[in-house]
Scaffold this active site. Structure first.
Site, PDB file in Angstrom:
ATOM      1  CG  ASP A 144      -1.911   1.068   1.302  1.00  0.00           C
ATOM      2  OD1 ASP A 144      -2.782   1.071   0.413  1.00  0.00           O
ATOM      3  OD2 ASP A 144      -1.859   1.911   2.214  1.00  0.00           O
ATOM      4  CD  GLU A 149      -2.114   2.701  -3.600  1.00  0.00           C
ATOM      5  OE1 GLU A 149      -3.218   3.164  -3.848  1.00  0.00           O
ATOM      6  OE2 GLU A 149      -1.612   2.738  -2.460  1.00  0.00           O
TER       7      GLU A 149
HETATM    8  C1  NOJ Z   1      -4.467   3.011  -0.822  1.00  0.00           C
HETATM    9  C2  NOJ Z   1      -5.570   2.044  -0.635  1.00  0.00           C
HETATM   10  O1  NOJ Z   1      -5.827   1.367  -1.843  1.00  0.00           O
HETATM   11  C3  NOJ Z   1      -6.751   2.838  -0.131  1.00  0.00           C
HETATM   12  O2  NOJ Z   1      -7.920   2.072  -0.114  1.00  0.00           O
HETATM   13  C4  NOJ Z   1      -6.408   3.369   1.236  1.00  0.00           C
HETATM   14  O3  NOJ Z   1      -7.443   4.197   1.686  1.00  0.00           O
HETATM   15  C5  NOJ Z   1      -5.118   4.174   1.221  1.00  0.00           C
HETATM   16  N1  NOJ Z   1      -4.086   3.543   0.452  1.00  0.00           N
HETATM   17  C6  NOJ Z   1      -4.582   4.393   2.611  1.00  0.00           C
HETATM   18  O4  NOJ Z   1      -4.050   3.212   3.146  1.00  0.00           O
END
Ligand code: NOJ
Length: 530
Positions: A216, A274
């Site tokens: 993440d 991500e």
């Molecule tokens: C990215 C995640 O995909 C999202 O759902 C989340 O709210 C944020 N990161 C914070 O962790």
């Protein structure tokens, strides 16, 4: 032969051309009748996932969490939340998925913890300058009495990115940084304890049999020295800008190199970051040989249904990874993005365009990530009643932005009325629209012409046909408003994004997202030829 295992010593790692299926666990299937999906639910549906033909699952966070942000607020990274069935459910899922040759990747959250994590609970009551506070980013406020936040950064979910604590003696105290919700304090990645703890978490799950991780906010973690103010403060949520000081700081790469050293002890495992970074060169830095294996490229998901833009997005995605020899990734949607059916116009047109784009992405070299429910052609649900909305964006924006719940509505499995077999409870945690009766898995599996049947055929062909070989694509000439490319193995993919039918290039038709009319590809459709 198991197509996910190398056939010989020289073969590519399994993830290089894998089809990943993203499970949003609260919304996939509920096995214990509380209205919320869980790991037992995923296990019960493994037969369906096998039928769909996916190679691996990415399961959004299931670690212990108070669920202030759907599990992205982790209170214990080395335990499974009872809501999802606890550790026993995870072990059972890993074992049964592996029996069915489906890999399991988990979602880890290194940028922040929950405010209920024991470290943060201790930090709140510890003194300024203490070791407890040094695991997070605490600073004195600005202004004579420290009542102004330490800098002007906004939180991604709205409001300031800083919250002031009350010190144990009752006086207003320091501020802590939370780039997301206040319940998600950012960790201090310059603190070796933070690094060591995350490495322990990686090993903990890899030792339990996990096949890798989605990381993440993989472009977060490192912060710029001195935490300078932002030049352009955007109040719009979830907007990405490469010069945003909250993200993509150079120090992040050393953090990824540390992760990779651990991952390299488990050669089967994959890491997928991500990475919301537009610039191709800066994006590619994340997937250098000693950093992440894969990074999500969101260009396709951000592109309208327009052949020229799709072609540009594909070219950029390939160009970003080519110089570093990394694998491209493709995704049309996830749990943070409006579903593609809706983005492409909704209704029948939206579904047809989404099917066509699925065929485009599955024709491309690299790893593909499908979001649960896309195989059913689900639209976003944009009329959820306000009192059920749970995304922190809704509260943090002062009820001006509804947030991401519309793409997180539970899946319809069977029957004619909500909750469509998702749960034995009377209601699912977010209500499903009654008109999803015709979109259930049960209804669609019986229909050869359904969206799910098209997905099944496409995934199977991609995994078994030799024409999908080769890591490059070659663009073909095509009518305006269309695109066509060829893989070295011989596959030709054509997309018709115009409003009129087009003739197909010569070749044998393998699959089309819509029925040909007089031998021509209809509007809003894609075809594969060999
Ligand atoms: C990215 C995640 O995909 C999202 O759902 C989340 O709210 C944020 N990161 C914070 O962790």
């Amino acid at each position: 032969m198991d197509r996910t295992e190398p056939a010989d010593g020289d073969a590519q790692p399994w993830w290089r051309s894998a089809v990943f299926y993203q499970v949003y666990p609260r919304s996939f299937a509920d096995s214990d009748g509380d209205g919320v999906g869980d790991l037992g639910g995923i296990r019960e549906k493994l037969g369906y996932l096998e039928l769909l033909g996916v190679d691996a699952l990415w399961i959004c966070p299931v670690m212990r969490s108070p669920m202030a942000d759907g599990g992205y607020d982790v209170a214990d990274p080395r335990d499974i939340d009872p809501l999802f069935g606890g550790m026993a459910a995870m072990d059972a899922l890993i074992a049964e998925a592996h029996e069915r040759r489906i890999k399991i990747t988990m979602d880890l959250v290194p940028n922040h913890t929950s405010d209920q994590h024991p470290w943060f609970v201790a930090a709140r009551t510890a003194a300024p300058g203490s070791g407890e506070r040094a695991r997070y980013i605490f600073r004195d406020g600005r202004g004579p009495d420290g009542s102004e936040p330490p800098n002007n950064w906004p939180s991604i979910f709205g409001g300031p990115a800083w919250t002031r604590v009350t010190e144990p003696d009752g006086t207003p105290g320091q501020w802590y940084l939370h780039i997301f919700a206040p319940e998600q304090p950012d960790l201090n990645w310059e603190n070796p304890e933070v690094v060591a703890d995350f490495e322990q978490t990686l090993r903990f799950w890899l030792d339990r049999g996990i096949d890798g991780f989605r990381i993440d906010v993989a472009h977060g973690m490192a912060k710029p020295p001195g935490l300078p103010d932002m030049a352009n403060v955007s109040t719009k949520m979830l907007v990405h800008d490469d010069d945003d000081p909250r993200f993509n700081n150079p120090g992040v790469h050393e953090i990824h190199r540390r992760f990779r050293k651990v991952l390299d002890e488990y050669p089967h495992a994959v890491s997928i970051g991500e990475v919301w970074v537009d610039d191709n060169v800066r994006f590619g830095e994340y997937v250098r040989p000693d950093e992440l294996h894969l990074a999500f490229n969101f260009r396709l998901a951000e592109t309208a249904f327009n052949a020229e833009s799709v072609r540009t997005a594909i070219d950029h995605s390939l160009a970003a990874v080519a110089p570093v020899g990394a694998t491209p990734t493709w995704t049309l949607s996830n749990h943070d993005i409006e579903r593609e059916v809706t983005r492409y116009g909704g209704g029948v047109d939206g579904v047809e365009r989404a099917k066509a784009m699925m065929m485009v992405e599955l024709a491309l070299p690299g790893s593909v990530f499908l979001y649960n429910g896309s195989e059913l052609g689900l639209p976003n649900v944009d009329d959820l009643p306000e009192d059920v909305l749970q995304d922190p964006v809704w509260e943090r924006s002062g009820h001006t932005e509804r947030g991401r719940d519309g793409c997180r509505v539970p899946l319809p499995w069977e029957g004619d009325t909500p909750p469509f077999g998702f749960t034995a409870a009377a209601q699912s945690w977010l209500p499903e629209p009654a008109e999803w009766a015709r979109l259930t898995v049960e209804a669609q599996l019986e229909e050869l012409g359904s969206t799910v049947s098209l997905y099944r055929m496409a995934i199977e062909m991609r995994g078994t046909r030799p024409e999908f070989a080769g890591e490059r694509i070659e663009w073909y000439g095509s009518p305006k408003g269309c695109l066509a490319f060829r893989r070295p193995g011989g596959l030709v993919c054509v997309l018709n994004a115009t409003a009129a039918p087009i003739p197909l290039p010569p070749g044998e038709l393998l699959l089309a997202s819509a029925t040909l009319k007089n031998g021509q590809l209809p509007p809003d459709a894609a075809a594969w030829l060999v």
